[in-house]
Design a protein around this motif. Structure first.
Motif, short mmCIF file in Angstrom:
data_model
loop_
_atom_site.label_atom_id
_atom_site.label_comp_id
_atom_site.label_asym_id
_atom_site.label_seq_id
_atom_site.Cartn_x
_atom_site.Cartn_y
_atom_site.Cartn_z
N LYS A 16 0.84 -1.21 0.00
CA LYS A 16 0.00 0.00 0.00
C LYS A 16 0.87 1.25 0.00
CE LYS A 16 -3.66 0.01 2.71
NZ LYS A 16 -4.49 -0.19 3.94
N TYR A 52 2.49 5.67 5.90
CA TYR A 52 1.29 5.52 5.05
C TYR A 52 0.20 6.49 5.50
CZ TYR A 52 -2.66 3.55 2.54
OH TYR A 52 -3.75 3.41 1.72
N LYS A 95 -1.27 9.15 2.97
CA LYS A 95 -2.71 9.02 2.72
C LYS A 95 -3.42 10.33 3.04
CE LYS A 95 -6.35 6.15 1.94
NZ LYS A 95 -7.41 7.17 2.08
#
Ligand code: KE4
Length: 429
Positions: free
Chosen positions: A96, A311, A315
């Motif tokens: 991810k 992340y 994000k």
């Protein structure tokens, strides 16, 4: 005068740690005095061991785009801790994270996670050497790419601050393959290429320099650098450890509209935890082990704890691209306040800014490269630094660094900083 807690801790620290710090630039060497020991950070504020509060413009040297300890990163870390912090095995979170970097930075087709900016840049150089079969590389005087031996030649940041741009301990063998050009000077690059025909694997550059103070590159210079690298089969590496996700969602390469072959990242992509990354063209990156023969490894590379923070940070950037408008407004407001002060005080110190990174040089001449930057009066900077610190403003303890504005800095913070800047400059003669 009563010895402060920070002073006591600094004495203690020097018993066990070289210079009492784990990174030289923290030691206040170039501004004098003793470093503050910090006990907590939240939003735009730091609290030191004696309970003093400061408005922080270091932000851990760049990572804290959203200020200290934002709730969404804290939550991501606490959730991950429940499941363990590192396995030494692949995890979905790494996919991810890589996918998000590839999405946010179009020039990156494959990316490898590492644990610091230094690891990212040294790995990128190795990738370029493995891909081209050539050995030498060009860096620019005053740029800092971390502390790998072959970078510590005329380096910026702490190396420049401490007056050791070329460090002892770097062997002639290592230095031999490092060629140094002048920032924003394409002729100096052409001369090195002519003198080292077909031997140069890479050119590595901070596309907006942040380690000799903040010095934006000239657009024409970068365009020509890109053309030369394409023509001469040289890998163009943008060191975006500082500028990546700082000056724009897609970093300096998005702002400048120039596509490098490889990019390096750090700081913001770790959300405050130790993370670096290097990535770029698939044909280069697939040379990296185990898909190719160029070895590169790391016990904690891509570890789930650091990935959870990194992340969460990226994000947030993806979901809130408006953050860069907010950062621009706040940074411009601070810049205008400083410029108004300089005008009122009839001082003409040279100021630069690239998004939320900025610098005021204690020289009245233009600054566009290393030689013009080092004309700055570092003694005056030291006095200014302490006058600001006394007024609760925590700047980089070195002239050749950046001021970082975060989305957590409030208008009240900025107004207090502008007032302190005026009063501090009045004390600096
Ligand atoms: P690290 O190895 O410190 O994570 O990253 C090295 C690095 C590489 N490239 C660029 C453009 C960088 O700015 C850095 C590190 N920046 C300095 C601040 N100027 C780190 C601060 C320090 O050395 O303590």
């Amino acid at each position: 005068m009563k010895t402060t807690k920070s002073e006591k801790l600094f004495i203690e620290a020097q018993k066990y740690i070289p210079g009492g710090v784990n990174s030289p630039v923290r030691a206040f060497k170039s501004v004098g005095g003793n470093p503050l020991f910090i006990t907590s950070g939240n939003g735009s504020k730091l609290i030191d061991a004696d309970g003093n509060e400061y408005i922080d413009y270091i932000g851990s040297w760049g990572p804290h785009l959203f200020g200290h300890n934002p709730q969404f990163i804290k939550e991501a870390l606490l959730e991950q801790i429940e499941n363990g912090v590192s396995f030494g095995a692949p995890t979905e979170l790494e996919i991810k994270m890589a996918e998000l970097i590839v999405e946010l930075v179009p020039s990156v087709e494959l990316v490898r996670m590492v644990n610091s900016g230094t690891e990212a840049t040294m790995s990128a150089i190795r990738a370029a050497r493995g891909y081209t079969g050539k050995e030498k590389f060009i860096k620019f005087e005053g740029c800092y790419h971390g502390h790998a031996d072959y970078f510590l030649i005329k380096a910026g940041s702490g190396a420049l601050t401490l007056g050791v741009p070329t460090s002892p301990g770097v062997t002639k063998g290592n230095a031999r393959d490092t060629l140094t050009a002048d920032y924003n000077d394409i002729t100096s690059v052409k001369k090195l290429i002519a003198a080292n025909r077909n031997e140069i694997a890479a050119i590595i550059i901070e596309p907006i320099a942040g380690n000799m103070g903040v010095i934006p590159s000239d657009k024409e210079f970068l365009i020509e650098l890109r053309e030369i690298c394409t023509r001469e089969y040289i890998v163009l590496i943008f060191d975006e450890v500082m500028t990546g996700f700082r000056v724009a969602k897609g970093g300096a390469q998005e702002v400048l509209g120039i596509t490098p072959d490889l990019s390096t990242f750090g700081k913001i992509i770790g959300g405050g935890l130790p993370v670096g990354a290097f990535g770029g063209k698939k044909e280069i990156m697939e040379k990296i082990a185990p898909s190719g023969p160029v070895y590169q490894a790391g016990t904690l590379s891509g570890n789930p704890l650091a990935m959870s923070a990194g992340y969460a940070a990226l994000k947030y950037i993806k979901d809130n691209p408006g953050i860069y408008n907010t950062l621009e407004e706040k940074s411009k407001y601070l810049e205008e306040g400083f410029k108004n002060n300089l005008k009122s005080l009839k001082k003409n110190y040279f100021m630069t800014r690239a998004g939320s990174m900025s610098c005021m040089f204690f020289t009245e001449d233009n600054v566009n490269d290393f030689n013009s930057a080092v004309k700055s009066d570092t003694t005056k900077y030291g006095k200014y630094f302490h006058e600001m610190l006394r007024r609760g403003i925590y700047l980089a303890p070195a002239q050749f660094e950046a001021v970082f504005v975060s989305s957590a800095h409030t208008k009240e913070d900025l107004d207090k900083t502008i007032t302190a800047h005026y009063e501090a400059l009045k004390e600096v003669e």
